[in-house]
Each structure stands twice: as structure tokens, then as C-alpha cells.
Scaffold this active site. Structure first.
Site, PDB file in Angstrom:
ATOM      1  N   LYS A 186     -17.496  -6.289   6.441  1.00  0.00           N
ATOM      2  CA  LYS A 186     -16.561  -7.153   6.140  1.00  0.00           C
ATOM      3  C   LYS A 186     -15.673  -7.303   7.517  1.00  0.00           C
ATOM      4  CE  LYS A 186     -12.461  -6.923   3.215  1.00  0.00           C
ATOM      5  NZ  LYS A 186     -11.686  -6.464   2.132  1.00  0.00           N
ATOM      6  N   SER A 238      -2.832  -7.853   2.924  1.00  0.00           N
ATOM      7  CA  SER A 238      -3.187  -7.883   4.224  1.00  0.00           C
ATOM      8  C   SER A 238      -3.491  -9.052   4.826  1.00  0.00           C
ATOM      9  CB  SER A 238      -4.333  -6.771   4.453  1.00  0.00           C
ATOM     10  OG  SER A 238      -3.967  -5.443   3.904  1.00  0.00           O
ATOM     11  N   ARG A 251      -1.587  -5.530  -8.413  1.00  0.00           N
ATOM     12  CA  ARG A 251      -0.393  -6.391  -8.275  1.00  0.00           C
ATOM     13  C   ARG A 251      -0.301  -7.210  -9.448  1.00  0.00           C
ATOM     14  NH1 ARG A 251      -2.701  -8.084  -2.633  1.00  0.00           N
ATOM     15  NH2 ARG A 251      -4.674  -8.299  -3.976  1.00  0.00           N
ATOM     16  N   HIS A 278       0.859  -1.307   0.098  1.00  0.00           N
ATOM     17  CA  HIS A 278      -0.099   0.016  -0.123  1.00  0.00           C
ATOM     18  C   HIS A 278       0.866   1.335  -0.144  1.00  0.00           C
ATOM     19  CE1 HIS A 278      -3.076  -2.841   2.197  1.00  0.00           C
ATOM     20  NE2 HIS A 278      -3.608  -2.458   1.161  1.00  0.00           N
TER      21      HIS A 278
HETATM   22  O1  PNS Z   1      -9.018  -2.678   0.326  1.00  0.00           O
HETATM   23  P1  PNS Z   1     -10.335  -3.212  -0.164  1.00  0.00           P
HETATM   24  O2  PNS Z   1     -11.030  -4.054   0.593  1.00  0.00           O
HETATM   25  O3  PNS Z   1     -10.005  -3.846  -1.585  1.00  0.00           O
HETATM   26  O4  PNS Z   1     -11.164  -1.871  -0.601  1.00  0.00           O
HETATM   27  C1  PNS Z   1     -12.451  -2.020  -1.215  1.00  0.00           C
HETATM   28  C2  PNS Z   1     -13.046  -0.675  -0.899  1.00  0.00           C
HETATM   29  C3  PNS Z   1     -13.088  -0.126   0.405  1.00  0.00           C
HETATM   30  C4  PNS Z   1     -12.454   0.305  -1.889  1.00  0.00           C
HETATM   31  C5  PNS Z   1     -14.596  -0.750  -1.650  1.00  0.00           C
HETATM   32  O5  PNS Z   1     -15.083  -1.980  -0.943  1.00  0.00           O
HETATM   33  C6  PNS Z   1     -15.367   0.355  -1.466  1.00  0.00           C
HETATM   34  O6  PNS Z   1     -15.369   1.376  -2.025  1.00  0.00           O
HETATM   35  N1  PNS Z   1     -16.348   0.431  -0.265  1.00  0.00           N
HETATM   36  C7  PNS Z   1     -17.246   1.500   0.013  1.00  0.00           C
HETATM   37  C8  PNS Z   1     -18.717   1.354  -0.501  1.00  0.00           C
HETATM   38  C9  PNS Z   1     -19.009   1.433  -1.899  1.00  0.00           C
HETATM   39  O7  PNS Z   1     -18.780   2.465  -2.527  1.00  0.00           O
HETATM   40  N2  PNS Z   1     -19.068   0.319  -2.856  1.00  0.00           N
HETATM   41  C10 PNS Z   1     -19.273   0.409  -4.080  1.00  0.00           C
HETATM   42  C11 PNS Z   1     -17.984   0.025  -4.736  1.00  0.00           C
HETATM   43  S1  PNS Z   1     -18.399  -0.273  -6.552  1.00  0.00           S
END
Ligand code: PNS
Length: 163
Positions: free
Chosen positions: A41, A128, A90, A17
Site C-alpha cells: 500500500k 485518512s 462509518r 479513529h
Molecule cells: O485501515 P485499513 O487500510 O482499512 O486497514 C486494513 C488492514 C490493515 C486491517 C488489513 O489490510 C489487514 O489486516 N492487513 C494485514 C494483512 C492481512 O491479514 N490480510 C488479510 C485480511 S482479510
């Protein structure tokens, strides 16, 4: 002043990150790291803990701020006046989910662009989830995470602690 958001779970932040964040910090006036406070989550660290670890780990980057958010990412981005969302890639396996998410976000907010940055090759296998598993089982993770995260994981998985 062009601001980008770097959203994620960051449970916890890894050197992968930080690699993406450093790259983004060279491209934008400000990068706001947005820790998702998402109840659906299962996470090891609370949003406050994840923000604190990120703040410590990014203290050397003057144009990076860290906060948490709830709800839709595009709403948060709009409220913050962000022009772009940064996501790290990645390997090809990341692409499908990232592509779906980028297109969904674009249909919700057409003015917001998603930019993908590629992490350094040395981090292609780092996540992670993997770091938590190795640490939980007593493996050495010092080279994969900032020192503050290493200490937090060791404390969390210390013998006698009920996770
Ligand atoms: O590190 P991650 O878990 O891959 O991050 C995912 C994240 C937090 C960026 C995504 O789940 C998100 O944007 N969540 C907020 C809710 C939202 O807007 N969902 C629709 C995304 S298409």
C-alpha cells in the site's frame, strides 16, 4: 485481562479513529492499536511515524498501546493473545469490504471475533485519504485530526517539499 486489537493503516490517524478507539477502550481491559506495515500500500507516513503520531494522540487513554505489525493480522492477534478485532463502520459502503475481511479472518482463526463499532455521525464522511488530499491542497483540517497530525501534515505538504 481481555485484549482487543484495533488494526488499520492509520495513514494518518484521524478523529474518527480516535472516536472508535475511545469506545473500544471502555469495553476491553486493553486495546492494542496495530499499525499495518504493508509494503503493497502506498502510504504518506512510515510505520514508525504512524506509530509515533498514534502514541501522541492516544496518550490520554491509559489502557491503549500502539505498535506496528507485518504479515497476517490473525497471526499477530494470536501472538498477542487478543480475543477480538475492532473495526469502525462509518456508512453502509464500508460494510461489504469489512464483512469479507471479517469472514476471511474468522476462517483463518475461528477463535478471534471481529466487532464493529459505529463512529459518531460527525465522522461518517471522514477518512485518512480525504484528510491528506484536503491538506495537500491547502485546506484546513484542524477539526478532523489530532494536533500532532495536523502539524505533521502541514510539515509534509509545506511548499518546497517533494512528496
Ligand atoms: O485501515 P485499513 O487500510 O482499512 O486497514 C486494513 C488492514 C490493515 C486491517 C488489513 O489490510 C489487514 O489486516 N492487513 C494485514 C494483512 C492481512 O491479514 N490480510 C488479510 C485480511 S482479510
Amino acid at each position: 485481562m481481555v485484549r482487543a486489537l484495533y488494526p488499520g493503516s492509520f495513514d494518518p490517524v484521524t478523529n474518527g479513529h480516535l472516536d472508535i478507539l475511545q469506545r473500544a477502550s471502555l469495553l476491553f481491559d486493553e486495546v492494542l492499536v496495530a499499525v499495518a506495515d504493508n509494503h503493497s500500500k502506498q502510504v504518506l507516513f512510515s510505520p514508525e511515524e504512524r506509530v509515533t503520531l498514534l502514541q501522541e494522540a492516544t496518550a490520554f487513554l491509559p489502557n491503549v498501546r500502539v505498535t506496528s505489525f507485518q504479515g497476517l493480522l490473525v497471526d499477530f492477534a494470536r501472538n498477542q493473545g487478543a480475543r477480538a478485532i475492532i473495526r469502525g463502520l462509518r456508512a453502509v459502503s464500508d460494510f461489504e469490504f469489512e464483512f469479507q475481511m471479517a469472514l476471511m479472518n474468522r476462517s483463518l482463526e475461528p477463535k478471534l471475533e471481529t466487532l464493529f463499532l459505529m463512529s459518531s455521525e460527525e465522522y461518517t464522511y471522514l477518512s485518512s485519504r480525504m484528510v491528506k488530499e484536503v491538506s495537500r491542497l491547502g485546506g484546513e483540517i484542524g477539526r478532523f485530526v489530532p494536533d500532532c497530525v495536523n502539524a505533521a501534515l502541514q510539515a509534509r505538504f509545506a511548499p518546497g517539499k517533494d512528496i
